[in-house]
Design a protein around this motif. Structure first.
Motif, PDB file in Angstrom:
ATOM      1  N   PRO A 131     -26.345  30.586   9.739  1.00  0.00           N
ATOM      2  CA  PRO A 131     -27.722  30.882   9.359  1.00  0.00           C
ATOM      3  C   PRO A 131     -28.137  32.213   9.960  1.00  0.00           C
ATOM      4  CG  PRO A 131     -27.634  29.049  10.919  1.00  0.00           C
ATOM      5  CD  PRO A 131     -26.225  29.433  10.595  1.00  0.00           C
ATOM      6  N   THR A 132     -28.891  33.008   9.236  1.00  0.00           N
ATOM      7  CA  THR A 132     -29.190  34.359   9.698  1.00  0.00           C
ATOM      8  C   THR A 132     -30.485  34.469  10.483  1.00  0.00           C
ATOM      9  OG1 THR A 132     -30.213  34.799   7.571  1.00  0.00           O
ATOM     10  CG2 THR A 132     -27.910  35.440   7.826  1.00  0.00           C
ATOM     11  N   ALA A 133     -31.498  33.714  10.145  1.00  0.00           N
ATOM     12  CA  ALA A 133     -32.783  33.916  10.795  1.00  0.00           C
ATOM     13  C   ALA A 133     -33.288  32.649  11.470  1.00  0.00           C
ATOM     14  CB  ALA A 133     -33.802  34.391   9.780  1.00  0.00           C
ATOM     15  N   MET A 134     -32.413  31.688  11.670  1.00  0.00           N
ATOM     16  CA  MET A 134     -32.866  30.414  12.202  1.00  0.00           C
ATOM     17  C   MET A 134     -32.277  30.190  13.588  1.00  0.00           C
ATOM     18  SD  MET A 134     -32.264  26.635  10.632  1.00  0.00           S
ATOM     19  CE  MET A 134     -30.531  26.659  10.970  1.00  0.00           C
ATOM     20  N   VAL A 135     -33.122  29.837  14.521  1.00  0.00           N
ATOM     21  CA  VAL A 135     -32.675  29.461  15.851  1.00  0.00           C
ATOM     22  C   VAL A 135     -33.085  28.020  16.058  1.00  0.00           C
ATOM     23  CG1 VAL A 135     -32.903  29.914  18.308  1.00  0.00           C
ATOM     24  CG2 VAL A 135     -32.895  31.816  16.705  1.00  0.00           C
ATOM     25  N   ARG A 136     -32.100  27.173  16.282  1.00  0.00           N
ATOM     26  CA  ARG A 136     -32.407  25.758  16.498  1.00  0.00           C
ATOM     27  C   ARG A 136     -32.533  25.490  17.988  1.00  0.00           C
ATOM     28  NH1 ARG A 136     -28.281  22.099  13.084  1.00  0.00           N
ATOM     29  NH2 ARG A 136     -26.704  23.264  14.199  1.00  0.00           N
ATOM     30  N   LEU A 137     -33.508  24.696  18.335  1.00  0.00           N
ATOM     31  CA  LEU A 137     -33.648  24.252  19.709  1.00  0.00           C
ATOM     32  C   LEU A 137     -32.932  22.915  19.823  1.00  0.00           C
ATOM     33  CD1 LEU A 137     -37.381  25.174  20.347  1.00  0.00           C
ATOM     34  CD2 LEU A 137     -35.336  26.411  21.061  1.00  0.00           C
TER      35      LEU A 137
ATOM     36  N   ARG B   5     -28.846  10.785  16.835  1.00  0.00           N
ATOM     37  CA  ARG B   5     -29.001  12.136  16.296  1.00  0.00           C
ATOM     38  C   ARG B   5     -27.676  12.878  16.402  1.00  0.00           C
ATOM     39  NH1 ARG B   5     -32.958  10.186  14.627  1.00  0.00           N
ATOM     40  NH2 ARG B   5     -35.105  10.711  15.039  1.00  0.00           N
ATOM     41  N   VAL B   6     -27.348  13.627  15.340  1.00  0.00           N
ATOM     42  CA  VAL B   6     -26.133  14.455  15.313  1.00  0.00           C
ATOM     43  C   VAL B   6     -26.511  15.797  14.704  1.00  0.00           C
ATOM     44  CG1 VAL B   6     -23.798  14.705  14.384  1.00  0.00           C
ATOM     45  CG2 VAL B   6     -24.624  12.441  15.041  1.00  0.00           C
ATOM     46  N   TRP B   7     -26.057  16.878  15.333  1.00  0.00           N
ATOM     47  CA  TRP B   7     -26.242  18.227  14.810  1.00  0.00           C
ATOM     48  C   TRP B   7     -24.871  18.858  14.619  1.00  0.00           C
ATOM     49  CZ3 TRP B   7     -29.122  16.129  18.715  1.00  0.00           C
ATOM     50  CH2 TRP B   7     -30.505  16.057  18.510  1.00  0.00           C
ATOM     51  N   MET B   8     -24.535  19.239  13.389  1.00  0.00           N
ATOM     52  CA  MET B   8     -23.305  19.980  13.156  1.00  0.00           C
ATOM     53  C   MET B   8     -23.540  21.404  13.646  1.00  0.00           C
ATOM     54  SD  MET B   8     -21.817  18.582   9.562  1.00  0.00           S
ATOM     55  CE  MET B   8     -23.267  18.539   8.551  1.00  0.00           C
ATOM     56  N   LEU B   9     -22.584  21.942  14.366  1.00  0.00           N
ATOM     57  CA  LEU B   9     -22.775  23.222  15.042  1.00  0.00           C
ATOM     58  C   LEU B   9     -22.169  24.382  14.261  1.00  0.00           C
ATOM     59  CD1 LEU B   9     -21.918  22.142  18.685  1.00  0.00           C
ATOM     60  CD2 LEU B   9     -24.177  22.364  17.644  1.00  0.00           C
ATOM     61  N   THR B  10     -22.863  25.521  14.325  1.00  0.00           N
ATOM     62  CA  THR B  10     -22.286  26.766  13.825  1.00  0.00           C
ATOM     63  C   THR B  10     -21.291  27.254  14.868  1.00  0.00           C
ATOM     64  OG1 THR B  10     -23.987  28.125  14.868  1.00  0.00           O
ATOM     65  CG2 THR B  10     -24.441  27.344  12.625  1.00  0.00           C
ATOM     66  N   SER B  11     -20.515  28.269  14.547  1.00  0.00           N
ATOM     67  CA  SER B  11     -19.521  28.768  15.507  1.00  0.00           C
ATOM     68  C   SER B  11     -20.185  29.336  16.756  1.00  0.00           C
ATOM     69  CB  SER B  11     -18.614  29.795  14.850  1.00  0.00           C
ATOM     70  OG  SER B  11     -19.380  30.857  14.337  1.00  0.00           O
ATOM     71  N   SER B  12     -21.328  29.981  16.607  1.00  0.00           N
ATOM     72  CA  SER B  12     -22.017  30.528  17.786  1.00  0.00           C
ATOM     73  C   SER B  12     -22.616  29.411  18.638  1.00  0.00           C
ATOM     74  CB  SER B  12     -23.083  31.531  17.372  1.00  0.00           C
ATOM     75  OG  SER B  12     -24.037  30.924  16.536  1.00  0.00           O
ATOM     76  N   GLU B  13     -23.132  28.349  18.017  1.00  0.00           N
ATOM     77  CA  GLU B  13     -23.665  27.225  18.790  1.00  0.00           C
ATOM     78  C   GLU B  13     -22.537  26.464  19.486  1.00  0.00           C
ATOM     79  OE1 GLU B  13     -27.593  26.104  16.087  1.00  0.00           O
ATOM     80  OE2 GLU B  13     -25.663  25.185  15.624  1.00  0.00           O
ATOM     81  N   ALA B  14     -21.398  26.352  18.835  1.00  0.00           N
ATOM     82  CA  ALA B  14     -20.269  25.630  19.418  1.00  0.00           C
ATOM     83  C   ALA B  14     -19.687  26.361  20.615  1.00  0.00           C
ATOM     84  CB  ALA B  14     -19.185  25.406  18.365  1.00  0.00           C
ATOM     85  N   SER B  15     -19.810  27.688  20.652  1.00  0.00           N
ATOM     86  CA  SER B  15     -19.245  28.445  21.769  1.00  0.00           C
ATOM     87  C   SER B  15     -20.119  28.391  23.022  1.00  0.00           C
ATOM     88  CB  SER B  15     -19.011  29.896  21.357  1.00  0.00           C
ATOM     89  OG  SER B  15     -20.236  30.513  21.047  1.00  0.00           O
ATOM     90  N   ALA B  16     -21.356  27.932  22.914  1.00  0.00           N
ATOM     91  CA  ALA B  16     -22.227  27.809  24.080  1.00  0.00           C
ATOM     92  C   ALA B  16     -21.736  26.655  24.954  1.00  0.00           C
ATOM     93  CB  ALA B  16     -23.664  27.569  23.644  1.00  0.00           C
ATOM     94  N   PRO B  17     -21.662  26.850  26.265  1.00  0.00           N
ATOM     95  CA  PRO B  17     -21.155  25.770  27.133  1.00  0.00           C
ATOM     96  C   PRO B  17     -22.113  24.585  27.186  1.00  0.00           C
ATOM     97  CG  PRO B  17     -21.933  27.640  28.445  1.00  0.00           C
ATOM     98  CD  PRO B  17     -22.026  28.045  27.009  1.00  0.00           C
ATOM     99  N   ARG B  18     -21.562  23.384  27.057  1.00  0.00           N
ATOM    100  CA  ARG B  18     -22.342  22.140  27.088  1.00  0.00           C
ATOM    101  C   ARG B  18     -21.476  21.051  27.692  1.00  0.00           C
ATOM    102  NH1 ARG B  18     -26.962  21.483  24.580  1.00  0.00           N
ATOM    103  NH2 ARG B  18     -27.689  23.163  23.296  1.00  0.00           N
ATOM    104  N   PRO B  19     -22.112  19.962  28.143  1.00  0.00           N
ATOM    105  CA  PRO B  19     -21.296  18.837  28.646  1.00  0.00           C
ATOM    106  C   PRO B  19     -20.578  18.127  27.524  1.00  0.00           C
ATOM    107  CG  PRO B  19     -23.624  18.266  28.647  1.00  0.00           C
ATOM    108  CD  PRO B  19     -23.533  19.728  28.279  1.00  0.00           C
ATOM    109  N   ARG B  20     -19.394  17.631  27.813  1.00  0.00           N
ATOM    110  CA  ARG B  20     -18.612  16.851  26.827  1.00  0.00           C
ATOM    111  C   ARG B  20     -18.649  15.401  27.187  1.00  0.00           C
ATOM    112  NH1 ARG B  20     -15.423  18.511  22.742  1.00  0.00           N
ATOM    113  NH2 ARG B  20     -15.386  20.695  22.414  1.00  0.00           N
TER     114      ARG B  20
END
Length: 135
Positions: A49-55, A120-135
């Motif tokens: 997505p080009t102009a969307m930032v999800r919280l 709740r489930v959010w499918m991640l973009t490649s940039s969101e997936a690269s952000a560090p998060r707990p597994r």
């Protein structure tokens, strides 16, 4: 200028000749020329997505979800989870999708509810997936 004629009842009738084929041809040719002059888009960014930032919630866990089998369960990181009756799965464009629309493994963020079902489930973009998060 449009030609103005009067009818027998002295009412105006506008009968301007319209040169539609030339206008249509010009429109088609100009759009072809414009698209030929633009650089090709980067194929890696087509799904982003080009102009969307999800919280996304910080407490959500990250994992890889397999395509749901349609039995009310999802498999995330080789663990089978029940789906809550009110579960929402959101696409990379943040649209709600039904589980059967997911056809391949996808990187997701997920939140279980108090009973341990996935809520709740959010499918991640490649940039969101690269952000560090707990597994």
């Amino acid at each position: 200028w449009p030609q103005v004629e009067l009818t027998a009842a002295r009412q105006r009738v506008y009968n301007a000749p319209m040169d539609i084929p030339v206008t249509l041809l010009y429109s088609i040719l100009s759009s072809i020329a414009q698209s030929a002059m633009e650089p090709a888009p980067d194929p890696r960014l087509l799904n982003e997505p080009t102009a969307m930032v999800r919280l996304l919630p910080a407490e959500a866990k990250q994992g890889v979800m397999l395509p749901p089998a349609g039995d009310g369960f999802v498999v995330i990181d080789d663990q089978r989870w029940p789906l809550a009756p009110t579960a929402q799965i959101r696409s990379r464009q943040n649209l709600i999708v039904v589980p059967m629309q997911i056809q391949s493994p996808v990187e997701v963020l997920y939140l279980p509810n108090a009973s341990g079902a996935i809520n709740r489930v959010w499918m991640l973009t490649s940039s969101e997936a690269s952000a560090p998060r707990p597994r």
